[in-house]
Motif scaffolding. Sequence first.
Motif, PDB file in Angstrom:
ATOM      1  N   GLN A  29      49.360  38.780  -9.484  1.00 22.27           N
ATOM      2  CA  GLN A  29      49.558  38.796  -8.032  1.00 22.27           C
ATOM      3  C   GLN A  29      50.465  39.945  -7.627  1.00 22.27           C
ATOM      4  O   GLN A  29      51.491  40.195  -8.246  1.00 22.27           O
ATOM      5  CB  GLN A  29      50.177  37.477  -7.593  1.00 22.27           C
ATOM      6  N   TYR A  43      47.762  39.867  -0.350  1.00 22.85           N
ATOM      7  CA  TYR A  43      46.420  39.345  -0.634  1.00 22.85           C
ATOM      8  C   TYR A  43      45.695  40.254  -1.621  1.00 22.85           C
ATOM      9  O   TYR A  43      44.529  40.602  -1.446  1.00 22.85           O
ATOM     10  CB  TYR A  43      45.598  39.152   0.644  1.00 22.85           C
ATOM     11  N   ALA A  44      46.416  40.621  -2.685  1.00 23.74           N
ATOM     12  CA  ALA A  44      45.855  41.505  -3.709  1.00 23.74           C
ATOM     13  C   ALA A  44      46.466  41.173  -5.063  1.00 23.74           C
ATOM     14  O   ALA A  44      47.492  40.512  -5.155  1.00 23.74           O
ATOM     15  CB  ALA A  44      46.144  42.959  -3.356  1.00 23.74           C
ATOM     16  N   HIS A  62      39.416  40.118 -11.498  1.00 25.86           N
ATOM     17  CA  HIS A  62      40.261  40.567 -10.383  1.00 25.86           C
ATOM     18  C   HIS A  62      40.089  39.607  -9.204  1.00 25.86           C
ATOM     19  O   HIS A  62      41.067  39.166  -8.600  1.00 25.86           O
ATOM     20  CB  HIS A  62      39.911  41.998  -9.961  1.00 25.86           C
ATOM     21  N   GLU A  63      38.861  39.263  -8.900  1.00 29.02           N
ATOM     22  CA  GLU A  63      38.590  38.312  -7.814  1.00 29.02           C
ATOM     23  C   GLU A  63      39.209  36.954  -8.126  1.00 29.02           C
ATOM     24  O   GLU A  63      39.825  36.327  -7.254  1.00 29.02           O
ATOM     25  CB  GLU A  63      37.086  38.170  -7.616  1.00 29.02           C
ATOM     26  N   ARG A  64      39.080  36.488  -9.372  1.00 27.37           N
ATOM     27  CA  ARG A  64      39.669  35.205  -9.759  1.00 27.37           C
ATOM     28  C   ARG A  64      41.191  35.247  -9.613  1.00 27.37           C
ATOM     29  O   ARG A  64      41.811  34.265  -9.209  1.00 27.37           O
ATOM     30  CB  ARG A  64      39.271  34.837 -11.185  1.00 27.37           C
ATOM     31  N   VAL A  66      42.909  37.011  -7.399  1.00 28.19           N
ATOM     32  CA  VAL A  66      43.210  36.931  -5.963  1.00 28.19           C
ATOM     33  C   VAL A  66      43.052  35.495  -5.473  1.00 28.19           C
ATOM     34  O   VAL A  66      43.911  34.971  -4.762  1.00 28.19           O
ATOM     35  CB  VAL A  66      42.313  37.898  -5.157  1.00 28.19           C
ATOM     36  N   VAL A  67      41.976  34.828  -5.855  1.00 26.73           N
ATOM     37  CA  VAL A  67      41.724  33.456  -5.419  1.00 26.73           C
ATOM     38  C   VAL A  67      42.779  32.508  -5.989  1.00 26.73           C
ATOM     39  O   VAL A  67      43.234  31.589  -5.302  1.00 26.73           O
ATOM     40  CB  VAL A  67      40.294  33.019  -5.817  1.00 26.73           C
ATOM     41  N   VAL A  73      42.541  32.275   0.568  1.00 28.69           N
ATOM     42  CA  VAL A  73      41.671  33.443   0.668  1.00 28.69           C
ATOM     43  C   VAL A  73      40.210  33.071   0.426  1.00 28.69           C
ATOM     44  O   VAL A  73      39.894  32.303  -0.468  1.00 28.69           O
ATOM     45  CB  VAL A  73      42.093  34.523  -0.362  1.00 28.69           C
ATOM     46  N   VAL A  75      36.901  35.119  -0.481  1.00 27.37           N
ATOM     47  CA  VAL A  75      36.453  36.453  -0.896  1.00 27.37           C
ATOM     48  C   VAL A  75      34.998  36.633  -0.509  1.00 27.37           C
ATOM     49  O   VAL A  75      34.149  35.792  -0.815  1.00 27.37           O
ATOM     50  CB  VAL A  75      36.634  36.635  -2.422  1.00 27.37           C
ATOM     51  N   THR A  76      34.715  37.741   0.170  1.00 26.43           N
ATOM     52  CA  THR A  76      33.339  38.059   0.526  1.00 26.43           C
ATOM     53  C   THR A  76      33.013  39.444  -0.032  1.00 26.43           C
ATOM     54  O   THR A  76      33.887  40.306  -0.124  1.00 26.43           O
ATOM     55  CB  THR A  76      33.124  38.060   2.050  1.00 26.43           C
ATOM     56  N   ASN A  77      31.785  39.633  -0.413  1.00 24.58           N
ATOM     57  CA  ASN A  77      31.366  40.922  -0.953  1.00 24.58           C
ATOM     58  C   ASN A  77      30.655  41.732   0.104  1.00 24.58           C
ATOM     59  O   ASN A  77      29.925  41.313   0.882  1.00 24.58           O
ATOM     60  CB  ASN A  77      30.459  40.747  -2.167  1.00 24.58           C
TER      61      ASN A  77
END
Length: 77
Positions: A29, A43-44, A62-64, A66-67, A73, A75-77
């Motif tokens: 984080q 949020y990164a 990386h997405e995991r 952030v979540v 959050v 996450v949308t692509n």
Amino acid sequence: MPGNEVLGCKGMKQFDASGAGALAIYWEQDFSWVPANPDGFSYACKPVTCQTPHSAFKPGDHERCVVTAFAKVVVTN
């Protein structure tokens, strides 16, 4: 084995900061303060050298990260 062989770690020195163990290959984080974001969170996630559950080599980690770090959050692509 010779009697003067060093088997312990008593005389070890600090690891080199540019050695193979100092690669930023994990995600953690990012605790930066971003005033423009809601609640000021970044949020990164950022690359770090210490081991975390999220590897830079594993697709989607990386997405995991952030979540995991920011439960609100989406996450949308």
